[in-house]
Design a protein around this motif. Sequence first.
Motif, PDB file in Angstrom:
ATOM      1  N   VAL A 196      -8.428  -1.421  -4.214  1.00  0.00           N
ATOM      2  CA  VAL A 196      -7.097  -2.048  -3.521  1.00  0.00           C
ATOM      3  C   VAL A 196      -6.519  -0.825  -2.566  1.00  0.00           C
ATOM      4  O   VAL A 196      -6.382   0.386  -3.182  1.00  0.00           O
ATOM      5  N   LEU A 197      -6.256  -1.069  -1.708  1.00  0.00           N
ATOM      6  CA  LEU A 197      -5.670  -0.223  -0.568  1.00  0.00           C
ATOM      7  C   LEU A 197      -4.163  -0.632  -0.262  1.00  0.00           C
ATOM      8  O   LEU A 197      -3.867  -1.723   0.049  1.00  0.00           O
ATOM      9  N   PHE A 198      -3.086   0.296  -0.274  1.00  0.00           N
ATOM     10  CA  PHE A 198      -1.687  -0.116   0.205  1.00  0.00           C
ATOM     11  C   PHE A 198      -1.340   0.958   1.290  1.00  0.00           C
ATOM     12  O   PHE A 198      -1.882   2.295   1.326  1.00  0.00           O
ATOM     13  N   VAL A 199      -0.839   0.432   2.223  1.00  0.00           N
ATOM     14  CA  VAL A 199      -0.174   1.337   3.408  1.00  0.00           C
ATOM     15  C   VAL A 199       1.313   0.923   3.193  1.00  0.00           C
ATOM     16  O   VAL A 199       1.633  -0.168   3.699  1.00  0.00           O
ATOM     17  N   VAL A 200       2.144   2.128   2.926  1.00  0.00           N
ATOM     18  CA  VAL A 200       3.349   1.836   2.780  1.00  0.00           C
ATOM     19  C   VAL A 200       4.329   2.543   3.712  1.00  0.00           C
ATOM     20  O   VAL A 200       3.797   3.524   4.239  1.00  0.00           O
ATOM     21  N   LEU A 201       5.456   2.352   3.971  1.00  0.00           N
ATOM     22  CA  LEU A 201       6.740   3.139   4.585  1.00  0.00           C
ATOM     23  C   LEU A 201       7.403   3.929   3.693  1.00  0.00           C
ATOM     24  O   LEU A 201       7.979   3.422   2.644  1.00  0.00           O
ATOM     25  N   ASP A 202       7.692   5.213   3.956  1.00  0.00           N
ATOM     26  CA  ASP A 202       8.491   5.925   2.829  1.00  0.00           C
ATOM     27  C   ASP A 202       8.574   5.886   1.628  1.00  0.00           C
ATOM     28  O   ASP A 202       9.708   5.838   0.953  1.00  0.00           O
TER      29      ASP A 202
ATOM     30  N   ALA B 103      -3.487  -3.828   1.672  1.00  0.00           N
ATOM     31  CA  ALA B 103      -2.043  -4.571   2.026  1.00  0.00           C
ATOM     32  C   ALA B 103      -1.446  -3.615   2.699  1.00  0.00           C
ATOM     33  O   ALA B 103      -1.175  -2.308   2.317  1.00  0.00           O
ATOM     34  N   PHE B 104      -1.077  -3.931   4.052  1.00  0.00           N
ATOM     35  CA  PHE B 104      -0.441  -2.966   4.861  1.00  0.00           C
ATOM     36  C   PHE B 104       0.891  -3.348   5.103  1.00  0.00           C
ATOM     37  O   PHE B 104       1.512  -4.567   5.342  1.00  0.00           O
TER      38      PHE B 104
ATOM     39  N   GLY C  83      -6.041   2.591  11.226  1.00  0.00           N
ATOM     40  CA  GLY C  83      -5.813   1.272   9.972  1.00  0.00           C
ATOM     41  C   GLY C  83      -7.191   0.816   9.669  1.00  0.00           C
ATOM     42  O   GLY C  83      -7.469   0.609   8.554  1.00  0.00           O
ATOM     43  N   ALA C  84      -7.936   0.402  10.767  1.00  0.00           N
ATOM     44  CA  ALA C  84      -8.932  -0.432  10.560  1.00  0.00           C
ATOM     45  C   ALA C  84     -10.097   0.424  10.129  1.00  0.00           C
ATOM     46  O   ALA C  84     -10.923   0.087   9.210  1.00  0.00           O
ATOM     47  N   GLU C  85     -10.428   1.536  10.619  1.00  0.00           N
ATOM     48  CA  GLU C  85     -11.308   2.512  10.101  1.00  0.00           C
ATOM     49  C   GLU C  85     -11.145   2.968   8.669  1.00  0.00           C
ATOM     50  O   GLU C  85     -12.184   2.892   7.943  1.00  0.00           O
TER      51      GLU C  85
ATOM     52  N   HIS D  99      -1.237  -7.750   6.662  1.00  0.00           N
ATOM     53  CA  HIS D  99      -0.101  -7.021   7.077  1.00  0.00           C
ATOM     54  C   HIS D  99       0.972  -7.947   6.891  1.00  0.00           C
ATOM     55  O   HIS D  99       1.214  -9.035   7.112  1.00  0.00           O
ATOM     56  N   ALA D 100       2.159  -7.119   6.412  1.00  0.00           N
ATOM     57  CA  ALA D 100       3.481  -7.578   6.069  1.00  0.00           C
ATOM     58  C   ALA D 100       3.417  -8.960   5.132  1.00  0.00           C
ATOM     59  O   ALA D 100       2.701  -8.801   4.047  1.00  0.00           O
ATOM     60  N   GLU D 101       3.787 -10.008   5.621  1.00  0.00           N
ATOM     61  CA  GLU D 101       3.768 -11.351   4.888  1.00  0.00           C
ATOM     62  C   GLU D 101       2.266 -11.508   4.551  1.00  0.00           C
ATOM     63  O   GLU D 101       1.914 -12.042   3.484  1.00  0.00           O
ATOM     64  N   GLY D 102       1.251 -11.290   5.327  1.00  0.00           N
ATOM     65  CA  GLY D 102       0.018 -11.547   5.049  1.00  0.00           C
ATOM     66  C   GLY D 102      -0.604 -10.348   4.040  1.00  0.00           C
ATOM     67  O   GLY D 102      -1.451 -10.674   3.436  1.00  0.00           O
ATOM     68  N   ALA D 103       0.007  -9.516   3.928  1.00  0.00           N
ATOM     69  CA  ALA D 103      -0.247  -8.112   2.759  1.00  0.00           C
ATOM     70  C   ALA D 103       0.019  -9.038   1.580  1.00  0.00           C
ATOM     71  O   ALA D 103      -0.820  -8.713   0.515  1.00  0.00           O
ATOM     72  N   ASN D 104       1.438  -9.546   1.428  1.00  0.00           N
ATOM     73  CA  ASN D 104       1.830 -10.278   0.101  1.00  0.00           C
ATOM     74  C   ASN D 104       0.612 -11.471  -0.243  1.00  0.00           C
ATOM     75  O   ASN D 104       0.192 -11.502  -1.558  1.00  0.00           O
ATOM     76  N   MET D 105       0.403 -12.112   0.811  1.00  0.00           N
ATOM     77  CA  MET D 105      -0.685 -13.157   0.521  1.00  0.00           C
ATOM     78  C   MET D 105      -1.958 -12.714   0.180  1.00  0.00           C
ATOM     79  O   MET D 105      -2.464 -13.250  -0.738  1.00  0.00           O
ATOM     80  N   ALA D 106      -2.635 -11.586   0.889  1.00  0.00           N
ATOM     81  CA  ALA D 106      -3.777 -10.942   0.289  1.00  0.00           C
ATOM     82  C   ALA D 106      -3.742 -10.421  -1.255  1.00  0.00           C
ATOM     83  O   ALA D 106      -4.644 -11.022  -1.794  1.00  0.00           O
ATOM     84  N   LEU D 107      -2.662  -9.918  -1.579  1.00  0.00           N
ATOM     85  CA  LEU D 107      -2.644  -9.263  -2.894  1.00  0.00           C
ATOM     86  C   LEU D 107      -2.597 -10.680  -3.710  1.00  0.00           C
ATOM     87  O   LEU D 107      -3.224 -10.351  -4.837  1.00  0.00           O
ATOM     88  N   GLN D 108      -1.980 -11.637  -3.672  1.00  0.00           N
ATOM     89  CA  GLN D 108      -1.752 -12.721  -4.609  1.00  0.00           C
ATOM     90  C   GLN D 108      -3.036 -13.416  -4.531  1.00  0.00           C
ATOM     91  O   GLN D 108      -3.422 -13.937  -5.735  1.00  0.00           O
TER      92      GLN D 108
END
Length: 471
Positions: free
Chosen positions: A323-329, A300-301, A434-436, A277-286
Amino acid sequence: MSRFTLDPIGSEDQQLLDEVGALHRAEHAPEAFRQHLLARLRQPGGATHIALRTSGRRSFRALAAWGTAAVSVAAGLVLLLGIYDDPAAGVVVGAEPGGDGVGLIGSGKAAAPDLLESRLAFAHGCPRNPSAENTALTDPDVIQAGLTVHTFETDTPSCGTIVRRYLAYVPSSLPREARAPVLIVLHGGPDRAENMRSIQTQRRFETLAAREGFIVVYASAVATKDSDPLMQNEGRWRTHGYIRPEVDDEVYLLRIVEDLLTRRVIDGTNPVFLVGHAEGANMALQAAAYRPDFYSGVAAFMPYEMGPPFPSQDVRGARLSRVLFVVLDGGGTAIAKSWALGLGVPPEAVEAPRDLELPNRVVEGKSHAHIGAVARGTRNSTVRRVDWWSAKNAQRAVRVFDIKHGGIFWPTPAPNDDERLIRDFGFRNQDIDGAEETWKFLSGAEPRVPDAFAEDEDVVLDTEAVRETPW
Protein backbone atom coordinates in the motif's frame (compact mmCIF):
# COMPACT_ATOMS: atom_id res chain seq x y z
CA MET A 1 -12.43 -1.79 16.50
CA SER A 2 -14.44 -4.97 16.71
CA ARG A 3 -13.77 -7.77 14.26
CA PHE A 4 -16.36 -8.33 11.55
CA THR A 5 -17.24 -11.29 9.36
CA LEU A 6 -18.77 -11.38 5.93
CA ASP A 7 -22.14 -12.99 5.32
CA PRO A 8 -22.20 -16.66 4.38
CA ILE A 9 -22.70 -16.99 0.67
CA GLY A 10 -26.42 -16.74 -0.10
CA SER A 11 -28.65 -17.97 -2.87
CA GLU A 12 -28.41 -14.69 -4.82
CA ASP A 13 -24.61 -14.72 -4.63
CA GLN A 14 -24.55 -18.38 -5.68
CA GLN A 15 -26.78 -17.58 -8.63
CA LEU A 16 -24.41 -14.79 -9.67
CA LEU A 17 -21.41 -17.09 -9.41
CA ASP A 18 -23.22 -19.71 -11.44
CA GLU A 19 -23.86 -17.10 -14.13
CA VAL A 20 -20.18 -16.14 -14.16
CA GLY A 21 -19.33 -19.80 -14.38
CA ALA A 22 -21.67 -20.24 -17.33
CA LEU A 23 -20.04 -17.31 -19.10
CA HIS A 24 -16.57 -18.76 -18.73
CA ARG A 25 -17.68 -22.21 -19.76
CA ALA A 26 -18.17 -20.71 -23.20
CA GLU A 27 -15.94 -22.07 -25.93
CA HIS A 28 -13.85 -18.92 -26.14
CA ALA A 29 -12.68 -19.21 -22.51
CA PRO A 30 -9.93 -21.82 -21.95
CA GLU A 31 -10.58 -24.01 -18.92
CA ALA A 32 -7.37 -23.18 -17.07
CA PHE A 33 -7.89 -19.46 -16.64
CA ARG A 34 -11.66 -19.90 -16.24
CA GLN A 35 -11.02 -22.02 -13.18
CA HIS A 36 -8.37 -19.64 -11.88
CA LEU A 37 -10.58 -16.55 -12.13
CA LEU A 38 -13.55 -18.28 -10.54
CA ALA A 39 -11.33 -19.47 -7.71
CA ARG A 40 -10.21 -15.91 -7.07
CA LEU A 41 -13.73 -14.50 -7.25
CA ARG A 42 -15.09 -17.16 -4.91
CA GLN A 43 -12.07 -17.17 -2.54
CA PRO A 44 -13.16 -19.48 0.32
CA GLY A 45 -12.63 -18.30 3.87
CA GLY A 46 -13.71 -20.94 6.39
CA ALA A 47 -17.46 -20.89 6.73
CA THR A 48 -17.82 -17.78 4.57
CA HIS A 49 -17.02 -16.61 1.07
CA ILE A 50 -15.93 -13.17 -0.08
CA ALA A 51 -18.15 -13.18 -3.13
CA LEU A 52 -18.56 -10.88 -6.10
CA ARG A 53 -21.71 -8.93 -5.18
CA THR A 54 -24.07 -6.88 -7.28
CA SER A 55 -25.00 -3.32 -6.33
CA GLY A 56 -27.41 -3.03 -3.43
CA ARG A 57 -26.62 -6.43 -1.91
CA ARG A 58 -23.47 -5.61 0.01
CA SER A 59 -23.39 -6.81 3.61
CA PHE A 60 -24.32 -4.21 6.22
CA ARG A 61 -21.67 -5.72 8.47
CA ALA A 62 -19.03 -5.21 5.82
CA LEU A 63 -20.08 -1.57 5.42
CA ALA A 64 -20.02 -1.17 9.18
CA ALA A 65 -16.30 -1.84 9.16
CA TRP A 66 -15.74 1.69 7.80
CA GLY A 67 -17.24 3.42 10.80
CA THR A 68 -17.23 3.44 14.57
CA ALA A 69 -19.81 1.60 16.64
CA ALA A 70 -21.49 2.55 19.92
CA VAL A 71 -22.72 6.04 19.03
CA SER A 72 -26.21 7.46 19.01
CA VAL A 73 -28.62 6.03 16.47
CA ALA A 74 -28.65 9.09 14.21
CA ALA A 75 -24.89 9.69 14.28
CA GLY A 76 -24.21 5.97 14.20
CA LEU A 77 -26.10 5.53 10.94
CA VAL A 78 -23.87 8.02 9.19
CA LEU A 79 -20.63 6.85 10.79
CA LEU A 80 -21.26 3.15 10.29
CA LEU A 81 -22.03 3.63 6.63
CA GLY A 82 -19.28 6.19 6.01
CA ILE A 83 -19.21 9.99 6.02
CA TYR A 84 -21.54 11.16 3.27
CA ASP A 85 -20.44 13.85 0.91
CA ASP A 86 -22.96 15.62 -1.31
CA PRO A 87 -20.75 17.48 -3.80
CA ALA A 88 -23.73 19.14 -5.45
CA ALA A 89 -24.60 20.99 -2.26
CA GLY A 90 -21.00 21.59 -1.21
CA VAL A 91 -21.46 20.31 2.35
CA VAL A 92 -20.47 17.23 4.29
CA VAL A 93 -22.91 15.44 6.54
CA GLY A 94 -21.48 13.46 9.42
CA ALA A 95 -21.37 13.05 13.17
CA GLU A 96 -20.08 16.31 14.57
CA PRO A 97 -17.12 15.80 16.91
CA GLY A 98 -18.30 16.11 20.48
CA GLY A 99 -21.93 16.39 19.43
CA ASP A 100 -24.92 14.18 20.01
CA GLY A 101 -26.43 14.02 16.56
CA VAL A 102 -25.91 14.44 12.88
CA GLY A 103 -24.59 17.82 11.76
CA LEU A 104 -22.51 19.64 9.22
CA ILE A 105 -18.88 19.08 10.09
CA GLY A 106 -17.43 22.27 11.51
CA SER A 107 -20.76 24.07 11.55
CA GLY A 108 -21.63 23.56 15.22
CA LYS A 109 -25.27 23.07 14.21
CA ALA A 110 -27.41 19.99 13.83
CA ALA A 111 -28.57 19.21 10.33
CA ALA A 112 -32.26 19.69 9.72
CA PRO A 113 -34.12 16.43 9.07
CA ASP A 114 -35.09 17.50 5.56
CA LEU A 115 -31.43 18.26 4.79
CA LEU A 116 -30.37 14.76 5.82
CA GLU A 117 -33.27 13.30 3.88
CA SER A 118 -32.19 15.15 0.77
CA ARG A 119 -28.66 13.76 1.12
CA LEU A 120 -30.00 10.23 1.42
CA ALA A 121 -32.23 10.79 -1.59
CA PHE A 122 -29.21 11.96 -3.58
CA ALA A 123 -27.39 8.78 -2.61
CA HIS A 124 -30.21 6.75 -4.13
CA GLY A 125 -30.40 8.95 -7.24
CA CYS A 126 -29.95 7.40 -10.65
CA PRO A 127 -26.78 8.34 -12.55
CA ARG A 128 -26.82 10.05 -15.88
CA ASN A 129 -26.59 7.22 -18.34
CA PRO A 130 -25.09 8.28 -21.66
CA SER A 131 -25.67 6.07 -24.67
CA ALA A 132 -23.26 3.35 -25.64
CA GLU A 133 -22.22 5.56 -28.57
CA ASN A 134 -21.25 8.42 -26.25
CA THR A 135 -19.35 6.23 -23.79
CA ALA A 136 -17.32 4.88 -26.71
CA LEU A 137 -16.19 8.41 -27.63
CA THR A 138 -12.80 9.62 -26.47
CA ASP A 139 -10.10 12.21 -27.19
CA PRO A 140 -8.23 11.86 -30.51
CA ASP A 141 -4.83 11.49 -28.84
CA VAL A 142 -6.09 8.47 -26.86
CA ILE A 143 -6.59 6.48 -30.05
CA GLN A 144 -3.43 7.88 -31.62
CA ALA A 145 -1.42 6.64 -28.62
CA GLY A 146 -2.68 3.08 -29.10
CA LEU A 147 -5.30 2.96 -26.34
CA THR A 148 -8.71 1.39 -26.86
CA VAL A 149 -12.14 2.17 -25.40
CA HIS A 150 -14.30 -0.63 -24.04
CA THR A 151 -17.85 -0.65 -22.73
CA PHE A 152 -20.15 -3.12 -21.02
CA GLU A 153 -23.62 -3.00 -19.53
CA THR A 154 -24.41 -3.51 -15.86
CA ASP A 155 -27.68 -3.59 -13.95
CA THR A 156 -28.63 -1.38 -11.01
CA PRO A 157 -31.21 -2.05 -8.26
CA SER A 158 -33.72 0.54 -9.47
CA CYS A 159 -32.15 2.56 -12.31
CA GLY A 160 -32.21 -0.13 -14.96
CA THR A 161 -29.23 -1.01 -17.12
CA ILE A 162 -26.35 1.46 -17.42
CA VAL A 163 -23.28 1.50 -19.65
CA ARG A 164 -19.79 1.49 -18.08
CA ARG A 165 -16.56 2.22 -19.88
CA TYR A 166 -12.78 2.08 -19.49
CA LEU A 167 -9.65 2.88 -21.50
CA ALA A 168 -6.93 0.26 -21.93
CA TYR A 169 -3.32 0.33 -23.01
CA VAL A 170 -1.85 -3.07 -23.87
CA PRO A 171 1.79 -2.93 -25.03
CA SER A 172 2.24 -4.44 -28.48
CA SER A 173 4.98 -6.67 -27.10
CA LEU A 174 2.52 -8.63 -24.98
CA PRO A 175 0.98 -11.85 -26.33
CA ARG A 176 -2.70 -12.78 -26.18
CA GLU A 177 -3.78 -14.10 -22.79
CA ALA A 178 -0.76 -12.43 -21.21
CA ARG A 179 0.30 -13.01 -17.62
CA ALA A 180 1.29 -9.35 -17.32
CA PRO A 181 0.26 -7.28 -14.28
CA VAL A 182 -2.80 -5.05 -14.63
CA LEU A 183 -2.71 -1.49 -13.27
CA ILE A 184 -6.16 0.11 -12.91
CA VAL A 185 -5.96 3.91 -12.55
CA LEU A 186 -8.88 5.83 -10.99
CA HIS A 187 -9.38 9.56 -11.62
CA GLY A 188 -10.53 12.11 -9.03
CA GLY A 189 -13.99 13.56 -8.97
CA PRO A 190 -15.61 15.07 -10.78
CA ASP A 191 -13.20 14.18 -13.56
CA ARG A 192 -12.71 11.74 -16.40
CA ALA A 193 -10.37 8.93 -17.40
CA GLU A 194 -8.92 10.98 -20.27
CA ASN A 195 -7.89 13.82 -17.94
CA MET A 196 -6.33 11.41 -15.47
CA ARG A 197 -4.19 10.09 -18.28
CA SER A 198 -3.18 13.35 -19.97
CA ILE A 199 -3.30 16.04 -17.27
CA GLN A 200 -2.63 14.24 -14.00
CA THR A 201 -0.24 11.42 -14.86
CA GLN A 202 1.05 13.11 -18.04
CA ARG A 203 0.84 9.80 -19.96
CA ARG A 204 3.72 8.37 -17.92
CA PHE A 205 2.07 5.03 -17.21
CA GLU A 206 1.98 4.11 -20.88
CA THR A 207 5.71 4.81 -21.20
CA LEU A 208 6.39 2.60 -18.20
CA ALA A 209 4.01 -0.11 -19.40
CA ALA A 210 5.76 -0.34 -22.76
CA ARG A 211 9.12 -0.59 -20.99
CA GLU A 212 8.15 -2.93 -18.16
CA GLY A 213 5.47 -5.03 -19.83
CA PHE A 214 2.27 -4.37 -17.90
CA ILE A 215 -1.28 -3.38 -18.84
CA VAL A 216 -2.74 0.03 -17.94
CA VAL A 217 -6.47 0.60 -17.52
CA TYR A 218 -8.01 4.03 -16.94
CA ALA A 219 -11.29 3.46 -15.12
CA SER A 220 -14.24 5.80 -15.67
CA ALA A 221 -16.79 6.81 -13.02
CA VAL A 222 -20.43 7.49 -13.85
CA ALA A 223 -21.92 10.97 -14.15
CA THR A 224 -23.69 12.56 -11.18
CA LYS A 225 -25.72 15.74 -10.64
CA ASP A 226 -22.63 17.95 -10.50
CA SER A 227 -20.96 16.49 -13.61
CA ASP A 228 -20.30 18.99 -16.38
CA PRO A 229 -22.65 18.07 -19.28
CA LEU A 230 -20.12 19.61 -21.68
CA MET A 231 -17.30 17.39 -20.37
CA GLN A 232 -17.60 14.05 -22.13
CA ASN A 233 -17.83 11.10 -19.67
CA GLU A 234 -17.06 13.12 -16.55
CA GLY A 235 -18.13 11.42 -13.33
CA ARG A 236 -17.66 10.68 -9.64
CA TRP A 237 -17.03 7.45 -7.80
CA ARG A 238 -20.48 6.66 -6.48
CA THR A 239 -19.55 3.91 -4.03
CA HIS A 240 -17.24 5.89 -1.77
CA GLY A 241 -19.18 7.89 0.81
CA TYR A 242 -22.63 6.90 -0.43
CA ILE A 243 -25.27 5.00 1.50
CA ARG A 244 -26.54 2.01 -0.52
CA PRO A 245 -25.57 3.51 -3.89
CA GLU A 246 -27.27 2.62 -7.12
CA VAL A 247 -23.86 2.15 -8.72
CA ASP A 248 -21.44 -0.33 -7.16
CA ASP A 249 -17.98 0.71 -8.26
CA GLU A 250 -16.29 -2.10 -6.33
CA VAL A 251 -18.05 -4.57 -8.61
CA TYR A 252 -17.35 -2.35 -11.65
CA LEU A 253 -13.59 -2.67 -11.05
CA LEU A 254 -13.90 -6.45 -10.87
CA ARG A 255 -15.97 -6.39 -14.06
CA ILE A 256 -13.08 -4.64 -15.84
CA VAL A 257 -10.81 -7.57 -15.01
CA GLU A 258 -13.51 -10.00 -16.10
CA ASP A 259 -13.87 -8.11 -19.40
CA LEU A 260 -10.11 -8.29 -20.01
CA LEU A 261 -10.31 -12.00 -19.37
CA THR A 262 -13.32 -12.53 -21.63
CA ARG A 263 -11.56 -10.66 -24.44
CA ARG A 264 -8.50 -12.88 -23.84
CA VAL A 265 -6.20 -9.96 -23.07
CA ILE A 266 -5.12 -11.65 -19.82
CA ASP A 267 -4.98 -15.27 -18.69
CA GLY A 268 -6.55 -14.84 -15.24
CA THR A 269 -3.40 -15.35 -13.14
CA ASN A 270 -2.44 -11.68 -13.36
CA PRO A 271 -1.65 -9.55 -10.32
CA VAL A 272 -4.04 -6.57 -10.26
CA PHE A 273 -3.12 -3.20 -8.73
CA LEU A 274 -5.32 -0.17 -8.02
CA VAL A 275 -4.04 3.40 -8.29
CA GLY A 276 -6.17 6.44 -7.50
CA HIS A 277 -5.97 10.21 -7.14
CA ALA A 278 -8.08 12.28 -4.69
CA GLU A 279 -11.60 10.82 -4.70
CA GLY A 280 -10.28 7.97 -6.84
CA ALA A 281 -7.69 7.25 -4.13
CA ASN A 282 -10.46 6.76 -1.58
CA MET A 283 -12.25 4.48 -4.01
CA ALA A 284 -9.09 2.45 -4.61
CA LEU A 285 -8.49 2.01 -0.88
CA GLN A 286 -12.08 0.99 -0.30
CA ALA A 287 -12.03 -1.54 -3.15
CA ALA A 288 -8.74 -3.04 -1.96
CA ALA A 289 -10.06 -3.38 1.58
CA TYR A 290 -13.26 -4.94 0.23
CA ARG A 291 -11.34 -7.55 -1.76
CA PRO A 292 -7.85 -8.04 -0.23
CA ASP A 293 -7.98 -11.57 -1.60
CA PHE A 294 -8.12 -10.24 -5.18
CA TYR A 295 -5.90 -7.14 -5.42
CA SER A 296 -2.13 -7.32 -4.96
CA GLY A 297 -1.53 -3.68 -4.09
CA VAL A 298 -2.98 -0.17 -3.99
CA ALA A 299 -1.54 3.35 -4.38
CA ALA A 300 -3.54 6.30 -3.02
CA PHE A 301 -2.46 9.78 -4.13
CA MET A 302 -3.83 12.59 -1.94
CA PRO A 303 -6.99 10.80 -0.77
CA TYR A 304 -9.71 12.95 0.77
CA GLU A 305 -9.90 12.46 4.55
CA MET A 306 -7.15 9.84 4.08
CA GLY A 307 -9.63 7.20 3.04
CA PRO A 308 -10.98 4.31 5.07
CA PRO A 309 -8.91 2.54 7.74
CA PHE A 310 -7.70 -0.95 7.03
CA PRO A 311 -10.48 -3.54 7.40
CA SER A 312 -10.62 -5.23 10.76
CA GLN A 313 -10.54 -8.75 9.41
CA ASP A 314 -7.19 -10.57 9.40
CA VAL A 315 -5.77 -10.36 5.86
CA ARG A 316 -2.14 -11.12 6.57
CA GLY A 317 -2.39 -14.20 4.40
CA ALA A 318 -4.30 -12.45 1.61
CA ARG A 319 -2.98 -11.42 -1.80
CA LEU A 320 -2.89 -7.72 -0.84
CA SER A 321 0.64 -6.91 0.31
CA ARG A 322 1.60 -3.37 -0.74
CA VAL A 323 0.00 0.00 0.00
CA LEU A 324 1.41 3.37 -1.08
CA PHE A 325 0.19 6.76 0.13
CA VAL A 326 1.12 10.17 -1.28
CA VAL A 327 -0.02 12.86 1.15
CA LEU A 328 0.32 16.60 1.67
CA ASP A 329 1.89 18.17 4.75
CA GLY A 330 1.99 15.14 7.03
CA GLY A 331 -1.62 14.04 6.84
CA GLY A 332 -2.62 10.41 7.24
CA THR A 333 0.13 8.87 9.34
CA ALA A 334 -2.34 7.08 11.61
CA ILE A 335 -4.22 5.58 8.65
CA ALA A 336 -0.96 4.46 7.01
CA LYS A 337 0.05 2.77 10.27
CA SER A 338 -3.27 0.96 10.43
CA TRP A 339 -2.71 -0.44 6.95
CA ALA A 340 0.84 -1.51 7.88
CA LEU A 341 -0.41 -3.37 10.95
CA GLY A 342 -3.24 -4.91 8.93
CA LEU A 343 -0.79 -6.23 6.35
CA GLY A 344 1.18 -7.94 9.08
CA VAL A 345 4.09 -5.55 9.61
CA PRO A 346 5.19 -6.17 13.23
CA PRO A 347 4.19 -3.45 15.73
CA GLU A 348 7.82 -2.80 16.62
CA ALA A 349 8.60 -2.14 12.94
CA VAL A 350 5.56 0.15 12.63
CA GLU A 351 6.79 2.20 15.58
CA ALA A 352 10.26 2.53 14.04
CA PRO A 353 9.72 3.43 10.36
CA ARG A 354 12.48 4.12 7.87
CA ASP A 355 12.40 7.88 7.39
CA LEU A 356 14.29 9.62 4.59
CA GLU A 357 14.34 13.19 3.28
CA LEU A 358 14.54 13.00 -0.52
CA PRO A 359 16.70 15.33 -2.63
CA ASN A 360 15.07 18.65 -3.48
CA ARG A 361 15.82 18.41 -7.20
CA VAL A 362 13.50 21.14 -8.50
CA VAL A 363 12.53 24.59 -7.22
CA GLU A 364 8.93 24.56 -8.36
CA GLY A 365 7.61 27.94 -9.48
CA LYS A 366 11.04 29.54 -9.70
CA SER A 367 10.25 31.27 -12.98
CA HIS A 368 6.76 32.41 -11.94
CA ALA A 369 6.49 35.79 -10.25
CA HIS A 370 2.72 36.05 -9.90
CA ILE A 371 -0.55 34.03 -10.30
CA GLY A 372 -1.92 34.18 -6.80
CA ALA A 373 -1.73 32.90 -3.25
CA VAL A 374 -2.23 29.21 -4.03
CA ALA A 375 0.74 29.16 -6.39
CA ARG A 376 2.92 31.17 -4.00
CA GLY A 377 2.17 28.72 -1.20
CA THR A 378 3.30 25.75 -3.27
CA ARG A 379 6.67 26.98 -4.50
CA ASN A 380 9.68 24.72 -3.91
CA SER A 381 7.94 21.75 -2.30
CA THR A 382 9.98 18.96 -0.69
CA VAL A 383 9.35 15.24 -0.15
CA ARG A 384 9.92 12.93 2.79
CA ARG A 385 9.60 9.16 2.35
CA VAL A 386 8.51 6.92 5.21
CA ASP A 387 8.56 3.12 5.00
CA TRP A 388 6.91 0.53 7.21
CA TRP A 389 8.06 -3.00 6.44
CA SER A 390 9.38 -6.09 8.12
CA ALA A 391 12.98 -7.13 7.60
CA LYS A 392 11.76 -10.73 7.60
CA ASN A 393 9.23 -10.17 4.83
CA ALA A 394 9.85 -7.01 2.84
CA GLN A 395 7.06 -7.89 0.39
CA ARG A 396 4.47 -6.69 2.93
CA ALA A 397 5.02 -2.97 3.16
CA VAL A 398 3.44 0.47 3.38
CA ARG A 399 5.18 3.53 1.98
CA VAL A 400 4.26 7.19 2.40
CA PHE A 401 5.54 10.10 0.33
CA ASP A 402 4.85 13.20 2.40
CA ILE A 403 4.96 16.31 0.17
CA LYS A 404 5.49 19.59 2.02
CA HIS A 405 3.88 22.71 0.51
CA GLY A 406 2.96 20.99 -2.75
CA GLY A 407 -0.03 21.47 -5.02
CA ILE A 408 -2.78 18.86 -5.09
CA PHE A 409 -1.96 17.53 -8.56
CA TRP A 410 -0.13 14.27 -9.25
CA PRO A 411 3.65 14.71 -8.73
CA THR A 412 5.74 14.33 -11.86
CA PRO A 413 8.88 15.86 -13.40
CA ALA A 414 8.48 18.62 -16.00
CA PRO A 415 4.67 18.82 -16.07
CA ASN A 416 2.93 20.72 -18.84
CA ASP A 417 0.47 22.74 -16.71
CA ASP A 418 -1.12 25.94 -17.95
CA GLU A 419 -1.45 29.10 -15.89
CA ARG A 420 -5.06 28.42 -14.97
CA LEU A 421 -4.27 25.05 -13.42
CA ILE A 422 -1.33 26.49 -11.49
CA ARG A 423 -3.44 29.38 -10.22
CA ASP A 424 -6.21 27.09 -9.00
CA PHE A 425 -4.26 24.05 -7.77
CA GLY A 426 -0.71 25.23 -7.18
CA PHE A 427 2.62 23.89 -8.39
CA ARG A 428 2.73 20.12 -8.33
CA ASN A 429 5.84 18.54 -6.86
CA GLN A 430 8.51 17.72 -9.45
CA ASP A 431 11.04 15.97 -7.19
CA ILE A 432 9.46 12.54 -7.67
CA ASP A 433 7.83 10.77 -10.60
CA GLY A 434 4.52 9.51 -9.20
CA ALA A 435 4.07 6.88 -11.91
CA GLU A 436 7.63 5.57 -11.62
CA GLU A 437 7.47 5.41 -7.82
CA THR A 438 4.11 3.66 -7.96
CA TRP A 439 5.38 0.97 -10.28
CA LYS A 440 8.66 0.43 -8.40
CA PHE A 441 6.84 -0.03 -5.12
CA LEU A 442 3.82 -2.07 -6.21
CA SER A 443 5.87 -4.35 -8.46
CA GLY A 444 8.10 -5.34 -5.55
CA ALA A 445 11.30 -3.73 -6.80
CA GLU A 446 11.32 -1.70 -3.56
CA PRO A 447 11.74 -1.84 -0.67
CA ARG A 448 14.43 -4.46 -0.59
CA VAL A 449 17.20 -2.69 1.28
CA PRO A 450 16.74 1.08 0.79
CA ASP A 451 20.04 2.80 0.03
CA ALA A 452 19.90 4.85 3.22
CA PHE A 453 19.84 1.67 5.33
CA ALA A 454 22.13 -0.61 3.33
CA GLU A 455 24.82 -0.41 6.01
CA ASP A 456 22.46 -0.54 8.99
CA GLU A 457 23.57 -3.56 11.02
CA ASP A 458 20.12 -3.80 12.62
CA VAL A 459 18.48 -4.54 9.29
CA VAL A 460 18.76 -8.25 8.55
CA LEU A 461 16.78 -9.49 5.57
CA ASP A 462 15.38 -12.95 5.17
CA THR A 463 16.40 -13.39 1.54
CA GLU A 464 13.99 -16.30 1.06
CA ALA A 465 11.08 -13.92 1.74
CA VAL A 466 12.26 -11.19 -0.65
CA ARG A 467 11.29 -11.63 -4.29
CA GLU A 468 12.07 -9.48 -7.26
CA THR A 469 8.41 -9.24 -8.26
CA PRO A 470 5.16 -10.59 -6.80
CA TRP A 471 4.28 -12.52 -9.96
